[in-house]
Design an enzyme around this catalytic site. Structure first.
Site, PDB file in Angstrom:
ATOM      1  N   HIS A  99       0.805  -1.230   0.000  1.00 16.25           N
ATOM      2  CA  HIS A  99       0.000   0.000   0.000  1.00 16.25           C
ATOM      3  C   HIS A  99       0.836   1.277   0.000  1.00 16.25           C
ATOM      4  O   HIS A  99       0.300   2.372  -0.007  1.00 16.25           O
ATOM      5  CB  HIS A  99      -0.960   0.024   1.194  1.00 16.25           C
TER       6      HIS A  99
HETATM    7  C1  UD1 Z   1      -2.360   5.414   5.635  1.00 16.71           C
HETATM    8  C2  UD1 Z   1      -1.110   6.018   6.261  1.00 16.71           C
HETATM    9  C3  UD1 Z   1       0.030   5.011   6.154  1.00 16.71           C
HETATM   10  C4  UD1 Z   1      -0.364   3.678   6.747  1.00 16.71           C
HETATM   11  C5  UD1 Z   1      -1.650   3.194   6.121  1.00 16.71           C
HETATM   12  C6  UD1 Z   1      -2.092   1.946   6.822  1.00 16.71           C
HETATM   13  C7  UD1 Z   1      -0.769   8.458   6.111  1.00 16.71           C
HETATM   14  C8  UD1 Z   1      -0.036   9.509   5.397  1.00 16.71           C
HETATM   15  N1  UD1 Z   1      -0.687   7.223   5.551  1.00 16.71           N
HETATM   16  O1  UD1 Z   1      -2.103   5.219   4.257  1.00 16.71           O
HETATM   17  O2  UD1 Z   1       1.154   5.503   6.863  1.00 16.71           O
HETATM   18  O3  UD1 Z   1       0.664   2.755   6.512  1.00 16.71           O
HETATM   19  O4  UD1 Z   1      -2.661   4.195   6.263  1.00 16.71           O
HETATM   20  O5  UD1 Z   1      -3.057   1.246   6.140  1.00 16.71           O
HETATM   21  O6  UD1 Z   1      -1.401   8.695   7.102  1.00 16.71           O
HETATM   22  N2  UD1 Z   1      -9.447   4.269   1.536  1.00 16.71           N
HETATM   23  C9  UD1 Z   1     -10.660   3.629   1.473  1.00 16.71           C
HETATM   24  N3  UD1 Z   1     -11.232   3.233   2.652  1.00 16.71           N
HETATM   25  C10 UD1 Z   1     -10.680   3.458   3.869  1.00 16.71           C
HETATM   26  C11 UD1 Z   1      -9.455   4.129   3.907  1.00 16.71           C
HETATM   27  C12 UD1 Z   1      -8.841   4.517   2.734  1.00 16.71           C
HETATM   28  O7  UD1 Z   1     -11.194   3.377   0.401  1.00 16.71           O
HETATM   29  O8  UD1 Z   1     -11.281   3.069   4.894  1.00 16.71           O
HETATM   30  C13 UD1 Z   1      -8.781   4.647   0.259  1.00 16.71           C
HETATM   31  C14 UD1 Z   1      -9.170   6.041  -0.230  1.00 16.71           C
HETATM   32  O9  UD1 Z   1      -9.227   6.009  -1.611  1.00 16.71           O
HETATM   33  C15 UD1 Z   1      -7.981   6.878   0.188  1.00 16.71           C
HETATM   34  C16 UD1 Z   1      -6.827   5.897   0.084  1.00 16.71           C
HETATM   35  O10 UD1 Z   1      -7.368   4.634   0.458  1.00 16.71           O
HETATM   36  O11 UD1 Z   1      -7.813   8.005  -0.618  1.00 16.71           O
HETATM   37  C17 UD1 Z   1      -5.653   6.244   0.972  1.00 16.71           C
HETATM   38  O12 UD1 Z   1      -6.051   6.396   2.348  1.00 16.71           O
HETATM   39  P1  UD1 Z   1      -5.155   7.294   3.353  1.00 16.71           P
HETATM   40  O13 UD1 Z   1      -5.635   7.114   4.738  1.00 16.71           O
HETATM   41  O14 UD1 Z   1      -5.031   8.686   2.834  1.00 16.71           O
HETATM   42  O15 UD1 Z   1      -3.728   6.661   3.179  1.00 16.71           O
HETATM   43  P2  UD1 Z   1      -3.269   5.134   3.212  1.00 16.71           P
HETATM   44  O16 UD1 Z   1      -2.642   4.807   1.908  1.00 16.71           O
HETATM   45  O17 UD1 Z   1      -4.385   4.281   3.718  1.00 16.71           O
HETATM   46  N1  UDP Z   2      -3.583  -6.228   8.795  1.00 11.64           N
HETATM   47  C1  UDP Z   2      -4.852  -6.802   8.927  1.00 11.64           C
HETATM   48  N2  UDP Z   2      -5.509  -7.188   7.785  1.00 11.64           N
HETATM   49  C2  UDP Z   2      -4.990  -7.045   6.549  1.00 11.64           C
HETATM   50  C3  UDP Z   2      -3.685  -6.465   6.420  1.00 11.64           C
HETATM   51  C4  UDP Z   2      -3.026  -6.057   7.560  1.00 11.64           C
HETATM   52  O1  UDP Z   2      -5.353  -6.966  10.037  1.00 11.64           O
HETATM   53  O2  UDP Z   2      -5.636  -7.419   5.557  1.00 11.64           O
HETATM   54  C5  UDP Z   2      -2.884  -5.775  10.007  1.00 11.64           C
HETATM   55  C6  UDP Z   2      -1.497  -6.325  10.235  1.00 11.64           C
HETATM   56  O3  UDP Z   2      -1.547  -7.543  10.950  1.00 11.64           O
HETATM   57  C7  UDP Z   2      -0.840  -5.238  11.057  1.00 11.64           C
HETATM   58  C8  UDP Z   2      -1.464  -3.968  10.518  1.00 11.64           C
HETATM   59  O4  UDP Z   2      -2.668  -4.377   9.851  1.00 11.64           O
HETATM   60  O5  UDP Z   2      -1.197  -5.387  12.430  1.00 11.64           O
HETATM   61  C9  UDP Z   2      -0.535  -3.281   9.562  1.00 11.64           C
HETATM   62  O6  UDP Z   2      -1.207  -2.213   8.989  1.00 11.64           O
HETATM   63  P1  UDP Z   2      -0.809  -1.587   7.583  1.00 11.64           P
HETATM   64  O7  UDP Z   2       0.025  -2.527   6.811  1.00 11.64           O
HETATM   65  O8  UDP Z   2      -2.086  -1.093   6.993  1.00 11.64           O
HETATM   66  O9  UDP Z   2      -0.002  -0.285   8.007  1.00 11.64           O
HETATM   67  P2  UDP Z   2       1.532   0.005   8.368  1.00 11.64           P
HETATM   68  O10 UDP Z   2       1.942  -0.897   9.466  1.00 11.64           O
HETATM   69  O11 UDP Z   2       2.323  -0.151   7.124  1.00 11.64           O
HETATM   70  O12 UDP Z   2       1.511   1.449   8.780  1.00 11.64           O
END
Ligand code: UD1
Ligand code: UDP
Length: 364
Positions: free
Chosen positions: A205
């Site tokens: 991601h």
């Molecule tokens: C965010 C965090 C990242 C973290 C990740 C964990 C920041 C800058 N980034 O990234 O550090 O590793 O979360 O998963 O805070 N979206 C949905 N549904 C949701 C959430 C997001 O559809 O419930 C989609 C939307 O299109 C959105 C995109 O995901 O624009 C990105 O979501 P966003 O929270 O901005 O950043 P992440 O890539 O999820």
């Molecule tokens: N995780 C989960 N379901 C998924 C993918 C990840 O429960 O389908 C959990 C994973 O075990 C870990 C956390 O989400 O505890 C990691 O989150 P993510 O990779 O979104 O964010 P990051 O750690 O990179 O910020």
């Protein structure tokens, strides 16, 4: 002693769960939980509250998705109103997402003390939005709770006063240990027709991977090779799902006969899925740590990591996004036993207890 705890995105929920439990041992602590709403899909948020027994948030700011500036600014605007009304003694933020820096910045400007859980981690890569969030949050925090020795070293090099810094261990691993037995009851492996150690798990991601056509194209080529070796399951982050469609790569991935794309799964299913896998390929931060404790090979599709202990002591290898390098490392994993998993110092399931103790001792 009123403490407002902030969570917003998926990895925050695993970090906040043990803290909310640990506060119960300290009668003087009155915790509040605020969800910023950065993540909002059921399987990116609600499911984790249910599975991890996190209390219902006192408030959800419902900010949703937007650009970095808009998202951060909206959280700040809405959180400032709440902070002014509630007048907490402390705001506790976790991790490195936009919700983390937004609420820390609001609190510090209102003269409210800030504690940062998972402080000191550095990838030294300012192209990563999370690195900016980490550096800024640490700079304005009054208490810094560190997960691994590199964090201590980084904060020392940045001139942070050691009185503020506490090496407490890893709240993500508190949650893993608290839920490991329950996760074994999950039937996700059988329901996907997989066999223990007979499949790979992929999660991606990071914007540097999934927002870039060329990089994601290379990763798609590698996944094609890897799924020919073993069935490969890919619980796909919503960001990745949206982007693959835009980049025109979704059809190619969906056509791979042994690659199964599924929706993101709940914590217990994911723990079972990764714990039983042969190899995990990821760009996640938290998953590098979890695979170290689970004793499962982890190939991190990045050029750097802010969690070097997972390489020095754990099962993690940085493989970047060059197909040859990834495949070489993958083949090594397939022929080599992981061996006895090492536990990084203080990753013993008691980090949240240590944090609550420090907060209680420090007082308001
Ligand atoms: C965010 C965090 C990242 C973290 C990740 C964990 C920041 C800058 N980034 O990234 O550090 O590793 O979360 O998963 O805070 N979206 C949905 N549904 C949701 C959430 C997001 O559809 O419930 C989609 C939307 O299109 C959105 C995109 O995901 O624009 C990105 O979501 P966003 O929270 O901005 O950043 P992440 O890539 O999820
Ligand atoms: N995780 C989960 N379901 C998924 C993918 C990840 O429960 O389908 C959990 C994973 O075990 C870990 C956390 O989400 O505890 C990691 O989150 P993510 O990779 O979104 O964010 P990051 O750690 O990179 O910020």
């Amino acid at each position: 002693m009123k403490i407002i705890n902030i969570c917003g995105a998926r990895p925050n929920f695993m970090k906040i769960a043990p803290l909310m439990r640990a506060y119960k041992n300290h009668a003087q602590i009155e915790p509040m939980l605020i969800h910023t709403g950065q993540h909002y899909d059921k399987n990116m948020s609600d499911l984790f509250f249910k599975q991890l027994g996190i209390p219902e948030p006192d408030l959800n700011l419902e900010i949703g998705s937007a650009s970095h500036a808009v998202q951060t600014a909206e959280i700040m605007k809405r959180f400032e109103t709440v902070a002014l009304e509630e007048k907490p003694d402390w705001v506790v933020v976790v991790g490195d997402v936009n919700s983390t820096i937004a609420c820390a910045l609001v609190a510090t400007k209102l003269g409210i003390k800030v504690a940062h859980v998972e402080a000191g981690l550095r990838s030294f890569d300012r192209d990563m939005p999370e690195e900016i969030n980490r550096v800024l949050t640490d700079t304005i925090s009054d208490l810094l709770f560190v997960t691994e020795p590199s964090g201590l070293e980084n904060l020392k090099n940045e001139g942070v006063c050691s009185d503020k810094v506490h090496f407490v261990g890893n709240v993500m691993i508190d949650t893993l240990r608290a839920n490991f037995d329950k996760a074994q009851e999950s039937n996700i492996v059988e329901s996907l027709n997989l066999k223990t150690r007979g499949y790979n798990v992929v999660t991606l991601h990071r914007p540097s991977n999934v927002d870039d056509a060329e990089t994601m194209g290379r990763i798609t080529d590698v996944l094609d090779e890897i799924q020919k070796d073993l069935p490969t399951v890919f619980p796909m982050h919503p960001r990745t799902k949206h982007n693959l469609a835009k980049l025109g790569l979704a059809d190619r991935l969906e056509a791979m006969s042994q690659l199964k794309i599924i929706e993101p799964v709940g914590y217990l299913d994911f723990l079972k899925l990764t714990g039983s896998a042969a190899v995990v390929l990821t760009d996640s931060g938290g998953i590098q740590e979890e695979t170290t404790i689970l004793g499962v090979w982890c190939l991190t599709l990045r050029e750097n990591t802010e969690r070097p202990v997972t390489i020095d002591q754990g099962t993690n290898t940085l493989v970047g996004t060059d197909p040859t390098r990834i495949l070489e490392a993958y083949r090594k994993c397939r022929t080599k036993e992981v061996g006895e998993a090492k536990t990084p110092e203080k990753w013993d399931g008691k980090a949240a207890e240590r944090i609550a103790e420090v907060l209680a001792r420090t007082g308001n």
